[in-house]
Structure formats: structure tokens, C-alpha cells
Design a protein around this motif. Structure first.
Motif, PDB file in Angstrom:
ATOM      1  N   ALA A 144     -36.817  91.703 -14.026  1.00 48.85           N
ATOM      2  CA  ALA A 144     -37.544  92.727 -13.281  1.00 48.85           C
ATOM      3  C   ALA A 144     -38.543  92.095 -12.325  1.00 48.85           C
ATOM      4  CB  ALA A 144     -38.256  93.677 -14.245  1.00 48.85           C
ATOM      5  N   ALA A 145     -39.186  91.022 -12.761  1.00 53.82           N
ATOM      6  CA  ALA A 145     -40.152  90.355 -11.884  1.00 53.82           C
ATOM      7  C   ALA A 145     -39.464  89.708 -10.694  1.00 53.82           C
ATOM      8  CB  ALA A 145     -40.926  89.303 -12.689  1.00 53.82           C
ATOM      9  N   VAL A 146     -38.298  89.133 -10.937  1.00 53.66           N
ATOM     10  CA  VAL A 146     -37.576  88.446  -9.858  1.00 53.66           C
ATOM     11  C   VAL A 146     -37.033  89.438  -8.833  1.00 53.66           C
ATOM     12  CG1 VAL A 146     -35.537  87.059  -9.336  1.00 53.66           C
ATOM     13  CG2 VAL A 146     -37.011  86.434 -11.252  1.00 53.66           C
ATOM     14  N   VAL A 147     -36.491  90.564  -9.299  1.00 52.00           N
ATOM     15  CA  VAL A 147     -35.892  91.529  -8.370  1.00 52.00           C
ATOM     16  C   VAL A 147     -36.908  92.565  -7.881  1.00 52.00           C
ATOM     17  CG1 VAL A 147     -33.634  91.230  -9.434  1.00 52.00           C
ATOM     18  CG2 VAL A 147     -35.077  93.121 -10.174  1.00 52.00           C
ATOM     19  N   GLU A 148     -38.173  92.385  -8.299  1.00 50.14           N
ATOM     20  CA  GLU A 148     -39.282  93.189  -7.798  1.00 50.14           C
ATOM     21  C   GLU A 148     -39.122  94.682  -8.086  1.00 50.14           C
ATOM     22  OE1 GLU A 148     -39.660  92.173  -3.688  1.00 50.14           O
ATOM     23  OE2 GLU A 148     -40.508  90.190  -4.110  1.00 50.14           O
ATOM     24  N   THR A 149     -38.896  94.967  -9.363  1.00 48.39           N
ATOM     25  CA  THR A 149     -38.903  96.348  -9.828  1.00 48.39           C
ATOM     26  C   THR A 149     -39.493  96.354 -11.227  1.00 48.39           C
ATOM     27  OG1 THR A 149     -37.595  98.367 -10.070  1.00 48.39           O
ATOM     28  CG2 THR A 149     -36.585  96.320 -10.828  1.00 48.39           C
ATOM     29  N   ASN A 150     -39.609  97.525 -11.837  1.00 45.87           N
ATOM     30  CA  ASN A 150     -40.209  97.566 -13.171  1.00 45.87           C
ATOM     31  C   ASN A 150     -39.129  97.601 -14.252  1.00 45.87           C
ATOM     32  OD1 ASN A 150     -39.630 100.519 -13.904  1.00 45.87           O
ATOM     33  ND2 ASN A 150     -40.718 100.753 -11.966  1.00 45.87           N
ATOM     34  N   VAL A 151     -39.535  97.314 -15.471  1.00 52.30           N
ATOM     35  CA  VAL A 151     -38.597  97.196 -16.580  1.00 52.30           C
ATOM     36  C   VAL A 151     -37.888  98.519 -16.850  1.00 52.30           C
ATOM     37  CG1 VAL A 151     -38.415  96.757 -19.060  1.00 52.30           C
ATOM     38  CG2 VAL A 151     -39.844  95.284 -17.636  1.00 52.30           C
ATOM     39  N   THR A 152     -38.623  99.624 -16.766  1.00 54.95           N
ATOM     40  CA  THR A 152     -38.012 100.932 -17.039  1.00 54.95           C
ATOM     41  C   THR A 152     -36.894 101.224 -16.048  1.00 54.95           C
ATOM     42  OG1 THR A 152     -40.094 101.778 -17.936  1.00 54.95           O
ATOM     43  CG2 THR A 152     -38.459 103.397 -17.242  1.00 54.95           C
ATOM     44  N   ALA A 153     -37.158 100.973 -14.767  1.00 50.29           N
ATOM     45  CA  ALA A 153     -36.131 101.215 -13.741  1.00 50.29           C
ATOM     46  C   ALA A 153     -34.925 100.316 -13.959  1.00 50.29           C
ATOM     47  CB  ALA A 153     -36.721 100.991 -12.357  1.00 50.29           C
ATOM     48  N   LEU A 154     -35.188  99.063 -14.336  1.00 50.51           N
ATOM     49  CA  LEU A 154     -34.081  98.129 -14.534  1.00 50.51           C
ATOM     50  C   LEU A 154     -33.271  98.494 -15.777  1.00 50.51           C
ATOM     51  CD1 LEU A 154     -33.252  95.841 -12.744  1.00 50.51           C
ATOM     52  CD2 LEU A 154     -34.366  94.238 -14.301  1.00 50.51           C
ATOM     53  N   HIS A 155     -33.943  98.985 -16.803  1.00 51.21           N
ATOM     54  CA  HIS A 155     -33.236  99.424 -18.004  1.00 51.21           C
ATOM     55  C   HIS A 155     -32.298 100.589 -17.678  1.00 51.21           C
ATOM     56  CE1 HIS A 155     -32.480 100.391 -22.219  1.00 51.21           C
ATOM     57  NE2 HIS A 155     -32.744 101.647 -21.929  1.00 51.21           N
ATOM     58  N   ARG A 156     -32.737 101.514 -16.850  1.00 50.51           N
ATOM     59  CA  ARG A 156     -31.890 102.627 -16.472  1.00 50.51           C
ATOM     60  C   ARG A 156     -30.663 102.151 -15.692  1.00 50.51           C
ATOM     61  NH1 ARG A 156     -33.082 107.719 -16.334  1.00 50.51           N
ATOM     62  NH2 ARG A 156     -32.220 108.014 -14.227  1.00 50.51           N
ATOM     63  N   ILE A 157     -30.854 101.136 -14.861  1.00 49.13           N
ATOM     64  CA  ILE A 157     -29.733 100.592 -14.087  1.00 49.13           C
ATOM     65  C   ILE A 157     -28.753  99.873 -15.006  1.00 49.13           C
ATOM     66  CG2 ILE A 157     -29.111  98.848 -12.366  1.00 49.13           C
ATOM     67  CD1 ILE A 157     -31.720  99.612 -10.897  1.00 49.13           C
ATOM     68  N   GLU A 158     -29.268  99.091 -15.964  1.00 48.56           N
ATOM     69  CA  GLU A 158     -28.397  98.323 -16.863  1.00 48.56           C
ATOM     70  C   GLU A 158     -27.738  99.190 -17.935  1.00 48.56           C
ATOM     71  OE1 GLU A 158     -29.748  94.773 -18.627  1.00 48.56           O
ATOM     72  OE2 GLU A 158     -29.975  93.697 -16.731  1.00 48.56           O
ATOM     73  N   THR A 159     -28.161 100.420 -18.064  1.00 49.08           N
ATOM     74  CA  THR A 159     -27.484 101.324 -19.008  1.00 49.08           C
ATOM     75  C   THR A 159     -26.693 102.399 -18.274  1.00 49.08           C
ATOM     76  OG1 THR A 159     -29.554 102.599 -19.192  1.00 49.08           O
ATOM     77  CG2 THR A 159     -29.103 100.953 -20.903  1.00 49.08           C
ATOM     78  N   GLY A 160     -26.474 102.206 -16.974  1.00 43.83           N
ATOM     79  CA  GLY A 160     -25.595 103.085 -16.218  1.00 43.83           C
ATOM     80  C   GLY A 160     -26.180 104.436 -15.872  1.00 43.83           C
ATOM     81  N   GLN A 161     -27.488 104.618 -16.030  1.00 47.14           N
ATOM     82  CA  GLN A 161     -28.100 105.904 -15.717  1.00 47.14           C
ATOM     83  C   GLN A 161     -28.524 106.013 -14.269  1.00 47.14           C
ATOM     84  OE1 GLN A 161     -31.019 107.145 -18.918  1.00 47.14           O
ATOM     85  NE2 GLN A 161     -30.641 105.029 -19.571  1.00 47.14           N
ATOM     86  N   ALA A 162     -28.648 104.884 -13.592  1.00 49.71           N
ATOM     87  CA  ALA A 162     -29.093 104.870 -12.197  1.00 49.71           C
ATOM     88  C   ALA A 162     -28.353 103.762 -11.463  1.00 49.71           C
ATOM     89  CB  ALA A 162     -30.608 104.661 -12.112  1.00 49.71           C
ATOM     90  N   ARG A 163     -28.377 103.860 -10.155  1.00 46.11           N
ATOM     91  CA  ARG A 163     -27.688 102.867  -9.316  1.00 46.11           C
ATOM     92  C   ARG A 163     -28.498 102.640  -8.048  1.00 46.11           C
ATOM     93  NH1 ARG A 163     -22.400 104.743  -6.360  1.00 46.11           N
ATOM     94  NH2 ARG A 163     -21.908 102.993  -4.971  1.00 46.11           N
ATOM     95  N   ARG A 164     -28.824 101.381  -7.788  1.00 48.57           N
ATOM     96  CA  ARG A 164     -29.557 101.017  -6.576  1.00 48.57           C
ATOM     97  C   ARG A 164     -28.910  99.760  -6.009  1.00 48.57           C
ATOM     98  NH1 ARG A 164     -35.523  99.986  -7.672  1.00 48.57           N
ATOM     99  NH2 ARG A 164     -35.519  99.765  -5.398  1.00 48.57           N
ATOM    100  N   GLY A 165     -28.266  99.916  -4.871  1.00 42.88           N
ATOM    101  CA  GLY A 165     -27.569  98.788  -4.276  1.00 42.88           C
ATOM    102  C   GLY A 165     -28.473  97.606  -3.993  1.00 42.88           C
ATOM    103  N   VAL A 166     -29.730  97.867  -3.599  1.00 42.40           N
ATOM    104  CA  VAL A 166     -30.634  96.756  -3.292  1.00 42.40           C
ATOM    105  C   VAL A 166     -30.926  95.929  -4.542  1.00 42.40           C
ATOM    106  CG1 VAL A 166     -31.710  97.839  -1.286  1.00 42.40           C
ATOM    107  CG2 VAL A 166     -32.646  98.276  -3.567  1.00 42.40           C
TER     108      VAL A 166
END
Length: 509
Positions: A48-70
């Protein structure tokens, strides 16, 4: 201490009408973080620190609940992966199966005259890799994109299409996505022209990829053209058209997609002989046509029964205790032990789709999904090769062998190295293809025997020689003791070039 990871599982029925796209792309990103790239990120907080987002947002992406191309792009950079290695399979999965999360932040594309000019110069005058092709295609395919003159677009799209057919490893899914974006854009007719030009050469090889791209836009014109290829005797073209129609039907929003094609498919089925590959392919297509559309044939009766599905336990495969599913679980556990990760239930599901399942589109989408994870893909392909070598069910052997042949791995599993000596001619053919796809030389006696045998064996030998860039092709062209068709097919490889790969210091031509 990091929180325990959520176990990611695709809970949709194995033989059901759809899959859990979001869960699959989330799993791919997690596995990329844990096992792929130049370094691993065991802690979600560190990524999360490297890709400049927060852990909650990244968890949602890694569990298929959200998608952000960037964010997917940022994963590629952080892990040292080529641009598009994770983004291309993500976008492909969501587009094909339609139930993935919407990309809420796809990122910026080049949208200036200077930027597009620089990208076009690169693909026009240089030797672009897949990532550069994809960047150019993204810019070209936007609704607001600056137009490129037809005379410039046609040769560039044609070059990309020709490279796609011979691409192996990561070079394939990234180029496929680049051409797919163009197919779905205002340049779609240019892509159709390029594909038809490639196929118009009666000696063209490696057409599966470009026909797959054609299916990205389910236009009536392209669908009709694909159905017409079912009457062409060229085996590779015939099989490729079958897979492309399956994919096009999946993507098409038209509930009457099959209606204009039913008569053509029925007529093609009438001309098949039981036991042939044509019969098996057309039996598969006939099953895909909804019953209400088949009824449009009126009193038409098939001249012979369709090919069986070929998996004796398929009907019960969705049960947890079934032999098929238990084999997938055990083989997935072996892969995880080899890679050094905890057991991944998702991997068992992907193995089922790749080796056992009846849906070709799901199988090849699985290979695309795994293309960015070579640490996992290589041992998984080893398991598929073992299935294709030793399984007790001949239908399973046939399906796993065919899927492995079209996987575009770019290397050869250990279990498949002995196939060139196999008693089954189909194993020998796939063995030669896999050797060539890995850039390895085909053994001389086996090659000569195949070239002097039937056309299927000869073409498999030529494909292996062609992909590897073997100089023996020139001798074959000049040797008038070979059949004329074999010599002309060999000459096609000399014109087209050898395999295309991006994971080395150059693009092989």
C-alpha cells in the motif's frame, strides 16, 4: 503482525453459466504481490505504501470487490513486471465475463498530438515490445483519440496482428489486449481487414490468436465470416473459428446472436464424419446454441449423434467428493508446495477450467490470467502435462493436451519432453509444437518422419521448426521430394518469422 489473509475462492458452480471474475483478478494481484516480480511484498501495508493507497482500499482490490487500473499499473512497476502483464488479463477477464468490478480509476492515456506522434513513431520505425504496442493501442482506441490516416493504420495493425500469431509467453496476452482494444474502437474494421488478409493466405499458420481478437467485437459481419470458416477444410482455421464463435457468443449482448448462424453451422455439421476433429468441434457449437434457436431449423435432424463430452465424471464434477475435483485439489496442493505458499483453493479451480472443463474460453482466459505469474504457471503447466500423459480417461487426455498446446507458455513442461517419442501421434505433434514454442531444436529423426507422414504431423513439425526459427525450413522448401503443400507451408514460416517473445533482451522476429 500482519492480519491473516482472506482465503479467496470462486464459489460459482464448476459447470455453471459464469465465474466469479472479481475474485479471480483479486487473487491474481495477491499472488503477484506474494510470489512474482523482482521482490515480494508479504505485508499488504508495505505494498500500500509503494502504490500510494491505503490498506483498506488495497484489501478491497485484492479480494475482487473493487478495481482500479492505476493500482494494477502500480503493481506492475513495483514488482518489475512489463506494463500490461497484470492489467491486460484483468481487463480481459472483466470484459469477457461481464461480472467483474467496474474500473473506477483506469488512469490517463496519451491524448495529445505530440504524445500520439511519439508513440506512432515508435511502433512505425522501431521494434516495439508488447507493452509499447499496448500503450499505443490504448491511445488509439479512446473515443476522443486523434485520428490516424488509414494508410498508416493499416500496416501497423497488420504488423501487430502478425506478431500476435507467433507470440509466446507474456508477449501474447499483452499484444492480444492491444489488438482487442483496436478491434473494439473506431479501428475495428481495420482489424477485421488485417485478420481476413492473414487468413486469406492458404498456407497461413498460427491463426488462433487473431481470430480470438476478431471475437472481441460481436459484429454481424465478423460472426457470419467466422461461421463461413466452418466449411473450410483447413483444420487449424476450423478449430480457431469454433473457439472464436464461442467467445463471441459470450461477449455479445444480442440474445439472437446465433440466429443468423444456425443454418451455416447445421450445414457444416452435416458434412462431418463421426470421430473427426470437425465433428467434435461442431458438436460443441451445436450444444452452445440455445434450444429455441435450434428449433428454427424446423424438421432438420442431425445425420449422426454429437460427440460425447469426453469426461466420464463431468456431470458430478461439481460435487466436492468427485474424483475430478479431488484431483484438482491435490495437484494444486503440489504446485503450492513447490512455490512455497499456503494452499490456494483458487488454483484448484483454475486447474479445473484449464484442463478438465468443457469451456475453451474459460480455459484460455485462465492461461491469460496466469501469464503474469510465471512462478505459479510453470509448475501448474507441469501438472496439466502429467494429466495429458497419464490420465485414465481418454477424453481428459485429449482436452488437457489440446489446452496445453494452445497455452502459449513459451517453455516446455518436463512431462511433455518425451511426447516426441509417444506412441500416440497427437502427443508427438503437440510435443514438437511445444519444443518449438520454447525455442528448442526438434530432433532430426522425429522431424523427418513427421514431414514424410500425414499433413497433421507435417504441419506440427513445421510449426515447431518455424517457432524456433530453425534453418532446416529452407532445406524443406527446396526439397522437391516433399509434398508441394508442405513446402509452401514451410515457405510461409520463412516469410512470417519465428516466435515473438518479450521476456528476453529483444523481440525475436
Amino acid at each position: 503482525m500482519a492480519a491473516p489473509l482472506t482465503v479467496l475462492v470462486d464459489k460459482t458452480p464448476l459447470l455453471g453459466p459464469t465465474i466469479d471474475t472479481g475474485m479471480r483478478i483479486g487473487w491474481m494481484l495477491r499472488m503477484a504481490r506474494l510470489v512474482a516480480g523482482e521482490g515480494r511484498f508479504d505485508r499488504l501495508e508495505d505494498m500500500a505504501a509503494v502504490v500510494e493507497t491505503n490498506v483498506t482500499a488495497l484489501h478491497r482490490i485484492e479480494t475482487g470487490q473493487a478495481r482500479r487500473g492505476v493500482v494494477v499499473d502500480a503493481y506492475e512497476r513495483a514488482l518489475g513486471l512489463p506494463a500490461g502483464a497484470l492489467r491486460a488479463p484483468t481487463d480481459v477477464m472483466c470484459r469477457h465475463f461481464g461480472n467483474g468490478p467496474v474500473d473506477r480509476d483506469p488512469g490517463q492515456v496519451v491524448d495529445t498530438a505530440a504524445g500520439l506522434s511519439a508513440l506512432t513513431d515508435l511502433v512505425l520505425d522501431g521494434e516495439p515490445d508488447g507493452s509499447e504496442w499496448l500503450t499505443w493501442a490504448r491511445a488509439m482506441s479512446q473515443p476522443f483519440a486523434l485520428g490516424l490516416p488509414h494508410r498508416l493504420a493499416v500496416p501497423l495493425v497488420g504488423r501487430l496482428a502478425r506478431e500476435l500469431g507467433r507470440s509466446q509467453g507474456r508477449a501474447y496476452p499483452i499484444r492480444h489486449e492491444a489488438l482487442a482494444l483496436l478491434r473494439r474502437s473506431g479501428y475495428g474494421p481495420v482489424v477485421l481487414e488485417a485478420v481476413q488478409e492473414i487468413v486469406s493466405d492458404p498456407h497461413a499458420q498460427m491463426v488462433t490468436g487473431v481470430l480470438s481478437v476478431l471475437a472481441e467485437d460481436a459484429s454481424p459481419e465478423a460472426a457470419l465470416w467466422l461461421a463461413q470458416q466452418l466449411h473450410v477444410p483447413r483444420m487449424q482455421l476450423f478449430v480457431s473459428a469454433t473457439i472464436a464463435l464461442e467467445k463471441m457468443a459470450l461477449i455479445s449482448p444480442d440474445p439472437d446472436f446465433w440466429v443468423p448462424l444456425v443454418d451455416l453451422i447445421a450445414a457444416a455439421y452435416e458434412s462431418t464424419e463421426p470421430g473427426t476433429p470437425h465433428w467434435e468441434c461442431l458438436s460443441h457449437l451445436m450444444r452452445l446454441i440455445p434450444p429455441e434457436d435450434r428449433r428454427r431449423l424446423g424438421d432438420w435432424q442431425p445425420p449422426h449423434p454429437p460427440a460425447p463430452l469426453g469426461i466420464e465424471t463431468l456431470r458430478s464434477a461439481s460435487e466436492p467428493e468427485s474424483g475430478v475435483w479431488q484431483e484438482c485439489v491435490e495437484r494444486a496442493r503440489r504446485v503450492c508446495r513447490e512455490v512455497g505458499i499456503a494452499y490456494q483453493p483458487m488454483l484448484a479451480r483454475l486447474l479445473f477450467d484449464a484442463a478438465f472443463g468443457p469451456y475453451d474460453v474459460r480455459a484460455y482466459a485462465t492461461f491469460a490470467l496466469l501469464s503474469g505469474l510465471p512462478t505459479i504457471t510453470v509448475p501448474l503447466h507441469e501438472q496439466i502435462a502429467e494429466i495429458a500423459t497419464h490420465h485414465h480417461d481418454p477424453g481428459v487426455v485429449l482436452r488437457a493436451r489440446a489446452r496445453l498446446s494452445g497455452s502459449r507458455l513459451g517453455s516446455i513442461p518436463r512431462a511433455a519432453r518425451g511426447w516426441v517419442d509417444h506412441e500416440n501421434p497427437q502427443h508427438r505433434e503437440v510435443g514438437m509444437i511445444l519444443l518449438g514454442a520454447a525455442g528448442e531444436k526438434l530432433p532430426e529423426p522425429h522431424t523427418e518422419r513427421a514431414l514424410r507422414g500425414d499433413l497433421a504431423g507435417a504441419n506440427a513439425a513445421l510449426q515447431g521448426l518455424g517457432l524456433a526459427g530453425d534453418p532446416r525450413l529452407r532445406d524443406i522448401v527446396a526439397d522437391e521430394t516433399h509434398p508441394e503443400l508442405v513446402r509452401h507451408n514451410a515457405a510461409w514460416w520463412l516469410r512470417a518469422g519465428s516466435r515473438v517473445v518479450d521476456d528476453t533482451d529483444h523481440v525475436a522476429r
